[in-house]
Scaffold this motif. Structure first.
Motif, PDB file in Angstrom:
ATOM      1  N   VAL A 175       0.866  -1.197   0.000  1.00  0.00           N
ATOM      2  CA  VAL A 175       0.000   0.000   0.000  1.00  0.00           C
ATOM      3  C   VAL A 175       0.898   1.242   0.000  1.00  0.00           C
ATOM      4  CG1 VAL A 175      -2.021  -1.025   1.152  1.00  0.00           C
ATOM      5  CG2 VAL A 175      -0.159  -0.088   2.545  1.00  0.00           C
ATOM      6  N   PRO A 176       0.378   2.371  -0.476  1.00  0.00           N
ATOM      7  CA  PRO A 176       1.211   3.582  -0.493  1.00  0.00           C
ATOM      8  C   PRO A 176       1.650   3.997   0.913  1.00  0.00           C
ATOM      9  CG  PRO A 176      -0.832   3.907  -1.739  1.00  0.00           C
ATOM     10  CD  PRO A 176      -0.954   2.602  -1.032  1.00  0.00           C
ATOM     11  N   TRP A 177       2.717   4.750   0.940  1.00  0.00           N
ATOM     12  CA  TRP A 177       3.303   5.191   2.216  1.00  0.00           C
ATOM     13  C   TRP A 177       2.271   5.901   3.097  1.00  0.00           C
ATOM     14  CZ3 TRP A 177       3.973   9.880   4.660  1.00  0.00           C
ATOM     15  CH2 TRP A 177       4.823   9.860   5.765  1.00  0.00           C
ATOM     16  N   ARG A 178       1.419   6.709   2.462  1.00  0.00           N
ATOM     17  CA  ARG A 178       0.419   7.476   3.213  1.00  0.00           C
ATOM     18  C   ARG A 178      -0.556   6.538   3.964  1.00  0.00           C
ATOM     19  NH1 ARG A 178      -4.607   9.494   3.307  1.00  0.00           N
ATOM     20  NH2 ARG A 178      -5.333   8.070   1.696  1.00  0.00           N
ATOM     21  N   ILE A 179      -0.913   5.431   3.305  1.00  0.00           N
ATOM     22  CA  ILE A 179      -1.843   4.464   3.919  1.00  0.00           C
ATOM     23  C   ILE A 179      -1.147   3.747   5.072  1.00  0.00           C
ATOM     24  CG2 ILE A 179      -3.181   2.343   3.494  1.00  0.00           C
ATOM     25  CD1 ILE A 179      -4.338   4.859   2.150  1.00  0.00           C
ATOM     26  N   THR A 237     -10.488   1.318   2.769  1.00  0.00           N
ATOM     27  CA  THR A 237     -11.620   1.504   1.845  1.00  0.00           C
ATOM     28  C   THR A 237     -11.129   2.112   0.529  1.00  0.00           C
ATOM     29  OG1 THR A 237     -12.131   3.700   2.683  1.00  0.00           O
ATOM     30  CG2 THR A 237     -13.215   1.847   3.771  1.00  0.00           C
ATOM     31  N   ARG A 238     -12.012   2.052  -0.476  1.00  0.00           N
ATOM     32  CA  ARG A 238     -11.667   2.522  -1.813  1.00  0.00           C
ATOM     33  C   ARG A 238     -11.203   3.984  -1.805  1.00  0.00           C
ATOM     34  NH1 ARG A 238     -16.214   0.726  -3.860  1.00  0.00           N
ATOM     35  NH2 ARG A 238     -15.520  -1.413  -3.781  1.00  0.00           N
ATOM     36  N   ASP A 239     -11.831   4.786  -0.929  1.00  0.00           N
ATOM     37  CA  ASP A 239     -11.486   6.216  -0.912  1.00  0.00           C
ATOM     38  C   ASP A 239     -10.311   6.524   0.029  1.00  0.00           C
ATOM     39  OD1 ASP A 239     -12.908   5.589   1.300  1.00  0.00           O
ATOM     40  OD2 ASP A 239     -14.292   7.278   1.225  1.00  0.00           O
ATOM     41  N   GLY A 240      -9.526   5.460   0.385  1.00  0.00           N
ATOM     42  CA  GLY A 240      -8.295   5.702   1.134  1.00  0.00           C
ATOM     43  C   GLY A 240      -8.489   5.951   2.622  1.00  0.00           C
ATOM     44  N   GLN A 241      -9.644   5.533   3.143  1.00  0.00           N
ATOM     45  CA  GLN A 241      -9.856   5.652   4.594  1.00  0.00           C
ATOM     46  C   GLN A 241      -9.400   4.375   5.287  1.00  0.00           C
ATOM     47  OE1 GLN A 241     -13.550   6.888   6.602  1.00  0.00           O
ATOM     48  NE2 GLN A 241     -14.354   7.032   4.520  1.00  0.00           N
ATOM     49  N   ILE A 242      -8.987   4.510   6.526  1.00  0.00           N
ATOM     50  CA  ILE A 242      -8.691   3.340   7.356  1.00  0.00           C
ATOM     51  C   ILE A 242      -9.756   3.273   8.452  1.00  0.00           C
ATOM     52  CG2 ILE A 242      -7.104   2.441   9.114  1.00  0.00           C
ATOM     53  CD1 ILE A 242      -5.929   1.915   6.446  1.00  0.00           C
ATOM     54  N   LEU A 243     -10.421   2.115   8.552  1.00  0.00           N
ATOM     55  CA  LEU A 243     -11.403   1.902   9.618  1.00  0.00           C
ATOM     56  C   LEU A 243     -10.908   0.766  10.494  1.00  0.00           C
ATOM     57  CD1 LEU A 243     -14.705   1.883   7.486  1.00  0.00           C
ATOM     58  CD2 LEU A 243     -13.723   3.818   8.734  1.00  0.00           C
ATOM     59  N   LEU A 244     -11.136   0.873  11.801  1.00  0.00           N
ATOM     60  CA  LEU A 244     -10.739  -0.215  12.694  1.00  0.00           C
ATOM     61  C   LEU A 244     -11.806  -1.298  12.667  1.00  0.00           C
ATOM     62  CD1 LEU A 244      -9.014  -0.064  16.056  1.00  0.00           C
ATOM     63  CD2 LEU A 244     -11.211  -1.200  16.002  1.00  0.00           C
TER      64      LEU A 244
END
Ligand code: ADP
Ligand code: MG
Length: 369
Positions: free
Chosen positions: A209-213, A241-248
């Motif tokens: 995954v990209p560094w930001r993720i 998620t598709r829009d680059g969010q991280i959910l726990l």
């Protein structure tokens, strides 16, 4: 695996487990046969220990709280195990601490469940609050018409249920986080976990995954564990998620399947790290000493002998592959989808390891498993 790590450091582990021939009994300093859900047994066991830890959250937490008040050292703290062993309470806790999560709601009857379905849409994830593991305790309803049967599969409202909005994830990620007794926190590299039928099959380290993720996943995991009390390793399961969010998704207060690869791939395995943390030694380096690792779970096939044969053929094949290590837990019984062992491959890149893993499965005809 905790006992294996302990033997290297001459830490004596006494195990409490109800099964006389449980896998740990062969490796532990001593094994007390009894239930970790029985108050008198846990009290008797605790008297023999300098520090108490758990590698399952489904333990008698009221007794642990009582023992803590009497001065028994429990790591992580009973308060942490209490929050985590109830998935709904866990969600309430993390949302109060500002951790991003799928929306969720308690349900007590069919009417409330239908309302949740209208609000969140379908598919709808229904989960048991307690005693859930390896997908046992989750049911998906694809439409309102499937709600009743999904609730029946979970044993009805009596056991305590809640719903979660479907997380439209493109990847599942996980971070093992270690916290020492001095509250120092270290994170392992972010991994990708691949589940089938709600159960973990494959772990890839590091996650592609990209560094930001990676940074975001680390930050969420760090914040989640900072909100809990006590020392040890914790696993933080995440959705990307598709829009680059991280959910726990959820947290485990113990070594975890997503960290098994660390035995071969990191300077300090999650098991050694857990022991260092709970006994008060300095935390070790969590970084990877190999560029990449893939872990493949050996899940139970049919009950009995034929299932064992399939797994052992796969292990035999794995042993011919460079950089592969086989782990067989020697659980006394095989059940379908039960975690019986795992194979870790380490090597120059996740791509190379994927090819090696594919050839291992193909030669034995397991590519669809
Ligand atoms: P377990 O305790 O069995 O690990 P989890 O709650 O982590 O149960 O769920 C198991 C798997 O089910 C997850 O790894 C994920 O693949 C899927 N899952 C869980 N919750 C959701 C959700 N809200 N939306 C979509 N998939 C989910
Ligand atoms: Mg999970």
């Amino acid at each position: 695996m905790l006992c294996q790590a302990a033997s290297k450091m001459a830490i004596k582990v006494i195990v409490l487990d109800p099964s006389e021939n449980c896998p740990a009994s062969a490796l532990a300093y001593d094994h007390m046969v009894g239930s970790f859900d029985d108050s008198a047994t846990v009290e008797e066991f605790a008297k023999r220990c300098g520090v108490l830890t758990a590698e399952t959250e489904h333990v008698d937490v009221a007794t642990l709280e009582k023992l803590e008040q009497q001065g028994i050292d429990c790591e992580p703290k009973a308060s942490t195990i209490r929050i985590i062993q109830d998935k709904y309470l866990q969600k309430v806790h993390f949302s109060r601490h500002g951790i991003p999560l799928p929306e969720f709601m308690e349900i007590n009857n069919l009417e409330e469940t239908k309302r949740a379905g209208e609000l969140y849409g379908y598919p709808l994830m229904i989960k048991g609050k307690r005693l859930a593991y390896d997908g046992r305790g989750n049911a998906v309803a694809k439409s309102e018409g499937e709600l009743s049967s999904a609730i029946d599969v979970l044993g009805g409202f009596g056991r305590g249920l809640y719903v979660e909005k479907w997380a439209p994830f493109i990847k599942e990620l996980a971070v093992i986080v270690a916290r020492g007794r001095d509250n120092s926190i270290l994170c392992y590299p972010v991994v990708e976990t691949i589940h089938k039928e709600n159960i973990c099959h494959i772990v890839k380290a590091p996650a592609d995954v990209p560094w930001r993720i990676r940074k975001l996943a680390n930050d969420v995991a760090y914040k989640a564990i900072s909100s809990l009390e006590g020392a040890g390793v914790f696993a933080v399961e995440l959705f990307l998620t598709r829009d680059g969010q991280i959910l726990l998704n959820e947290v485990a207060p113990r070594p975890h399947n997503s960290g098994h690869h660390t035995i071969e791939s990191c300077y300090t395995s999650q098991f050694e790290q857990h022991l260092r943390a709970v006994v008060g030694l300095p935390l070790g380096d969590p970084s990877m000493k190999t560029p990449a690792a893939i872990m493949y779970n050996l899940l139970g096939e049919d009950e009995g002998e034929p299932g064992f044969k399939v797994a052992h053929q796969l292990i035999a094949r794995a042993l011919e592959i460079p950089g592969a290590t086989a782990h067989w837990y020697d659980k006394p019984e095989m059940r379908r989808q039960r975690k019986m062992g795992h194979i870790t491959l380490v090597g120059p890149s996740v791509g190379v390891l994927e090819a090696r893993q594919k050839s291992m499965l193909r030669e034995e005809g397991y590519e669809n498993r």
